[in-house]
Scaffold this motif. Structure first.
Motif, PDB file in Angstrom:
ATOM      1  N   GLU A 201      11.134   3.786   8.728  1.00  7.90           N
ATOM      2  CA  GLU A 201       9.755   3.208   9.022  1.00  7.90           C
ATOM      3  C   GLU A 201       8.519   4.028   8.889  1.00  7.90           C
ATOM      4  N   HIS A 202       8.790   5.320   9.168  1.00  6.57           N
ATOM      5  CA  HIS A 202       7.620   6.081   9.096  1.00  6.57           C
ATOM      6  C   HIS A 202       7.589   7.008   7.728  1.00  6.57           C
ATOM      7  N   GLU A 203       8.193   6.434   6.743  1.00  3.33           N
ATOM      8  CA  GLU A 203       8.038   6.765   5.530  1.00  3.33           C
ATOM      9  C   GLU A 203       7.023   6.373   4.581  1.00  3.33           C
ATOM     10  N   LEU A 204       6.568   7.177   3.809  1.00  4.68           N
ATOM     11  CA  LEU A 204       5.206   6.353   3.099  1.00  4.68           C
ATOM     12  C   LEU A 204       6.025   5.579   1.753  1.00  4.68           C
ATOM     13  N   VAL A 205       5.310   4.271   1.610  1.00  5.06           N
ATOM     14  CA  VAL A 205       5.959   3.457   0.612  1.00  5.06           C
ATOM     15  C   VAL A 205       6.239   4.380  -0.736  1.00  5.06           C
ATOM     16  N   ASN A 206       5.424   5.198  -0.975  1.00  4.22           N
ATOM     17  CA  ASN A 206       5.258   5.964  -2.350  1.00  4.22           C
ATOM     18  C   ASN A 206       6.551   6.682  -2.320  1.00  4.22           C
ATOM     19  N   ASN A 207       7.196   7.048  -1.306  1.00  2.26           N
ATOM     20  CA  ASN A 207       8.421   7.985  -1.320  1.00  2.26           C
ATOM     21  C   ASN A 207       9.835   7.017  -1.367  1.00  2.26           C
TER      22      ASN A 207
ATOM     23  N   PRO B 107      -7.632  16.771   3.433  1.00  5.62           N
ATOM     24  CA  PRO B 107      -8.432  17.539   2.709  1.00  5.62           C
ATOM     25  C   PRO B 107      -9.807  16.763   1.922  1.00  5.62           C
ATOM     26  N   ASN B 108      -9.656  15.686   1.504  1.00  4.32           N
ATOM     27  CA  ASN B 108     -10.610  15.004   0.949  1.00  4.32           C
ATOM     28  C   ASN B 108     -11.415  14.548   1.937  1.00  4.32           C
ATOM     29  N   THR B 109     -11.117  14.249   3.334  1.00  2.00           N
ATOM     30  CA  THR B 109     -11.973  13.973   4.226  1.00  2.00           C
ATOM     31  C   THR B 109     -12.740  15.160   4.708  1.00  2.00           C
ATOM     32  N   LEU B 110     -12.167  16.270   4.647  1.00  2.00           N
ATOM     33  CA  LEU B 110     -12.708  17.562   5.074  1.00  2.00           C
ATOM     34  C   LEU B 110     -13.775  18.028   4.115  1.00  2.00           C
ATOM     35  N   SER B 111     -13.576  17.755   2.915  1.00  2.00           N
ATOM     36  CA  SER B 111     -14.598  18.111   1.744  1.00  2.00           C
ATOM     37  C   SER B 111     -15.710  17.085   1.994  1.00  2.00           C
TER      38      SER B 111
ATOM     39  N   TYR C 138       0.974  -1.150   0.130  1.00  2.00           N
ATOM     40  CA  TYR C 138       0.011   0.016  -0.034  1.00  2.00           C
ATOM     41  C   TYR C 138       0.835   1.375  -0.072  1.00  2.00           C
ATOM     42  N   TRP C 139       1.009   1.944  -1.193  1.00  2.00           N
ATOM     43  CA  TRP C 139       1.879   3.189  -1.201  1.00  2.00           C
ATOM     44  C   TRP C 139       1.299   4.168  -0.329  1.00  2.00           C
ATOM     45  N   ARG C 140       0.289   4.370   0.015  1.00  2.00           N
ATOM     46  CA  ARG C 140      -0.226   5.524   0.928  1.00  2.00           C
ATOM     47  C   ARG C 140       0.083   5.148   2.334  1.00  2.00           C
ATOM     48  N   LEU C 141       0.483   3.881   2.762  1.00  2.00           N
ATOM     49  CA  LEU C 141       0.791   3.821   4.141  1.00  2.00           C
ATOM     50  C   LEU C 141       2.392   3.811   4.205  1.00  2.00           C
ATOM     51  N   THR C 142       2.652   3.832   5.521  1.00  2.00           N
ATOM     52  CA  THR C 142       4.146   4.050   5.787  1.00  2.00           C
ATOM     53  C   THR C 142       4.771   2.516   5.813  1.00  2.00           C
ATOM     54  N   VAL C 143       5.988   2.472   6.036  1.00  2.00           N
ATOM     55  CA  VAL C 143       6.687   1.044   5.909  1.00  2.00           C
ATOM     56  C   VAL C 143       6.004   0.258   7.190  1.00  2.00           C
ATOM     57  N   ARG C 144       6.319   0.711   8.572  1.00  2.00           N
ATOM     58  CA  ARG C 144       5.573   0.192   9.529  1.00  2.00           C
ATOM     59  C   ARG C 144       4.203  -0.134   9.267  1.00  2.00           C
ATOM     60  N   GLU C 145       3.356   0.685   8.977  1.00  2.00           N
ATOM     61  CA  GLU C 145       1.972   0.463   8.762  1.00  2.00           C
ATOM     62  C   GLU C 145       1.548  -0.565   7.820  1.00  2.00           C
TER      63      GLU C 145
ATOM     64  N   LYS D   6      -8.142   0.850  11.263  1.00  2.00           N
ATOM     65  CA  LYS D   6      -7.056   1.631  11.444  1.00  2.00           C
ATOM     66  C   LYS D   6      -6.474   1.954  10.202  1.00  2.00           C
ATOM     67  N   LYS D   7      -6.547   1.032   9.065  1.00  2.00           N
ATOM     68  CA  LYS D   7      -6.212   1.231   7.903  1.00  2.00           C
ATOM     69  C   LYS D   7      -6.902   2.498   7.348  1.00  2.00           C
ATOM     70  N   GLU D   8      -8.457   2.105   7.419  1.00  2.00           N
ATOM     71  CA  GLU D   8      -9.341   3.295   7.179  1.00  2.00           C
ATOM     72  C   GLU D   8      -9.217   4.565   7.850  1.00  2.00           C
ATOM     73  N   TYR D   9      -8.875   4.639   8.864  1.00  2.00           N
ATOM     74  CA  TYR D   9      -8.704   5.811   9.960  1.00  2.00           C
ATOM     75  C   TYR D   9      -7.284   6.620   9.180  1.00  2.00           C
ATOM     76  N   ILE D  10      -6.404   5.685   8.912  1.00  2.00           N
ATOM     77  CA  ILE D  10      -4.942   6.441   8.729  1.00  2.00           C
ATOM     78  C   ILE D  10      -5.181   7.145   7.414  1.00  2.00           C
ATOM     79  N   GLU D  11      -5.765   6.405   6.427  1.00  2.00           N
ATOM     80  CA  GLU D  11      -5.982   7.031   5.144  1.00  2.00           C
ATOM     81  C   GLU D  11      -6.879   8.298   5.217  1.00  2.00           C
ATOM     82  N   MET D  12      -7.869   8.253   5.788  1.00  2.00           N
ATOM     83  CA  MET D  12      -9.041   9.505   6.067  1.00  2.00           C
ATOM     84  C   MET D  12      -8.111  10.731   6.624  1.00  2.00           C
TER      85      MET D  12
END
Lengths: 324, 258
Positions: free
Chosen positions: A136-142, B24-28, A96-103, B13-19
């Motif tokens: 560990e707290h870096e987004l996978v995307n980066n 900005p998306n969540t706020l809108s 998941y590129w929008r999550l960090t390494v640890r996540e 947790k995943k849903e919460y983290i992404e929100m």
């Protein structure tokens, strides 16, 4: 040593979307992988490697044949079998590129039913082993492609399964990261005793890591053999000799009669001997005029040459027969 | 059970983290819902019979809440499958020994909890702002809401089954918005046969509580039987359909395709 994976005569055919023609991707492929073994699954593009890997993972149901994982038939007891397998199928795309390494590590562990407390020490261990602690707290995307690939393998390790399937683990990596990934894989097999199947085009990975290799071409197993045995089988008795003085006409005549497979130019003599004893004949010919040897090398064969020869279907059966 | 609990926790947790990460998306999204509520509270009194204004406002707001939650719930797994197949993570989910339907179920639970929380907070904020109060009795509405959601989740798995085979279901989801609107807005008194449709019975019962101040004791055993049977039936048929479609996808090699 018991079998961890038994692939028994599996067949898979697909229907082409446009023509509706059925294409057989895998045609009665069989092999076994023992506990702790690291097997290289090789073949050119479209040979049926990924289809085979996906049938082992239970992502594809074979039309015929069975796959048994640690005693569980993947078709009948898929979820039980999956407790023993993890896989990296599409490298960095498996994350998941929008999550960090640890996540990512925590999420995939959670998806297998592990609690956060159960996996805390395992995550720390993997972050340090894969040298990802600083990120560990870096987004996978980066992350760089190499780091993403390492994380994908770490995620597979997180599952703590007996079997890990890796589809092209070094694809697209630079030399340094490729080497690092190879070292990690070596560690995983040596220290953790995992059973691993690597599907790859990277021949040094196979030569370096795999004890055994199964080569597939056009959906069929071409070879199932120990890597060392294959190299030995294809080792030639070829020598490259640099001479200090030119060969006489008489010597050239003798070479032509007794060692027909040779090439001579600019004091360089390349010979391929038919039998081991022919080396004495060669020495006699050179000694005849006191020809001095400056340098003599035996031509070595690498796994890539073996692989290409096997794919072309040249000489494997003859070599196996003569070796027995 | 413990493993399933960890699965739900990981997905919430995943849903919460992404929100949170894409705030900005969540706020809108939050602001849109809030302004829709305000518009309903303040605007509907100017439409239709002024004597019926209060009932109209309550009716529209309750329907809107359910339409929103139904949309979120029904589109969930289908949208997840399409998105994860595009990203390349779908096959990785299928490698979980928990079974993918449980992963999608836990995501649904997470989504419903988070969106339900948001919508309740916004509803109270709107009521405070306009000083118009709906009869919200958590003790009476929550049990019915729970069964209504179970039926909705069941239908969402039928859509997920379709998505796993054909992947591109966006057009279908758009049409579905209007079908859902009809199912949530039309009262059972107008179309009694809709009681057998998924989740309509539950929505109607909650409407009775919130608008007509009914209590749980005011419903008959037949109402409850229909509510529970509908939830169980649609949930079971949803999971069954999804698992059948999953099997077909695995046989035809459609899992990783997009």
């Amino acid at each position: 040593m018991g079998s961890m994976i038994e692939v028994k005569s599996v067949k898979k055919a697909y229907k082409k979307r446009k023509t509706k023609e059925r294409i057989t991707a895998v045609n009665h492929v069989s092999f076994t992988v023992n506990r702790g073994e690291i097997l290289g699954l090789l073949g050119p593009n479209g040979a049926g490697k990924t289809t085979t890997i996906k049938m082992i993972c239970g992502l594809l149901v074979p039309d015929e044949g069975t796959v048994v994982i640690n005693g569980y038939d993947i078709k009948k007891e898929r979820l039980k079998a999956l407790r023993h397998i993890s896989a990296v199928l599409e490298g960095n795309r498996n994350l998941y590129w929008r999550l960090t390494v640890r996540e990512n590590l925590e999420y995939f562990a959670g998806n297998r039913g592990f609690g956060r407390k159960d996996i805390h020490s395992k995550i720390e261990e993997l972050l340090s082993l894969f040298r990802l602690k600083k990120k560990e707290h870096e987004l996978v995307n980066n992350l760089s492609r190499g780091m993403q690939q390492k994380l994908a393998i770490a995620v597979a390790m997180m599952a703590d399964t007996d079997i890990i399937l890796l589809d092209e683990p070094t694809l697209g990596l630079d030399v340094e990261t490729g080497y690092e990934v190879r070292e990690l894989l070596r560690y995983i097999t040596d220290k953790e005793g995992k059973t691993i199947i690597i599907s790859t085009h990277d021949m040094p990975v196979v030569q370096d890591l795999c004890k055994r290799t199964v080569i597939i071409n056009e959906g069929k197993v071409v070879t199932d053999e120990q890597v060392d045995n294959l190299i030995k089988l294809f080792e030639t008795r070829a020598y490259s000799i640099k001479l200090r003085s030119p060969l006489s006409d008489n010597q050239l005549q003798l070479l032509q009669e007794k060692i027909p497979m040779h090439d001579y130019h600019d004091h360089m003599l390349e010979v391929t001997l038919e039998q081991d004893d022919d080396i004495y004949i060669l020495m006699d010919i050179l000694r005849d005029k006191h020809t001095k040897i400056e340098k003599m090398d035996r031509t070595t064969v690498d796994f890539e040459q073996v692989f290409m020869t096997l794919l072309k279907g040249e000489g494997y059966n003859e070599k196996v027969l003569s070796s027995h | 059970m413990k493993k399933f609990f960890h699965l739900i926790k990981a997905n919430i947790k995943k849903e919460y983290i992404e929100m949170k990460r894409y705030w900005p998306n969540t706020l809108s999204m939050v602001l849109t819902i809030y302004f829709i509520f305000l518009a309903m509270f303040l605007g509907i009194q100017f439409v239709g019979d002024p004597n019926q204004a209060d009932t109209n406002i309550q009716y529209v707001i309750v329907n809107y809440i359910f339409w929103y939650l139904t949309l979120i719930t029904l589109q969930g797994p289908g949208f997840t499958i399409t998105l994860e197949a595009t990203r390349g993570t779908l096959e990785q989910l299928y490698m979980s020994p928990m079974g993918v339907w449980k992963i999608f179920l836990s995501r649904q639970i997470g989504t419903v909890i988070i969106h339900f929380f948001i919508i309740v907070v916004l509803l109270f904020a709107s009521m405070l702002m306009t000083n118009q109060w709906l009869n919200i009795s958590p003790l009476a509405t929550l049990p019915i809401f729970l069964f209504t959601i179970i039926g909705m989740i069941g239908v969402s798995f039928i859509i997920a089954g379709l998505a796993i085979i054909v992947k591109q279901i966006q057009a279908f989801l758009q049409i579905m918005q209007f079908i859902l609107m009809a199912l949530t807005f039309i009262p059972l008194s107008v179309a009694p046969f809709l009681a057998y449709a998924p989740f309509v019975k539950g929505i109607d019962m909650i409407r009775q509580i919130m608008i007509h101040n009914m209590t749980l004791a005011d419903f008959t055993w037949l109402d409850y039987a229909l509510l529970i049977a509908s939830a169980a039936f649609y949930f079971a048929i949803g999971i069954f359909t999804y698992l059948r479609c999953e099997k077909i996808a695995m046989e035809k090699g459609l899992l990783g395709q997009y």
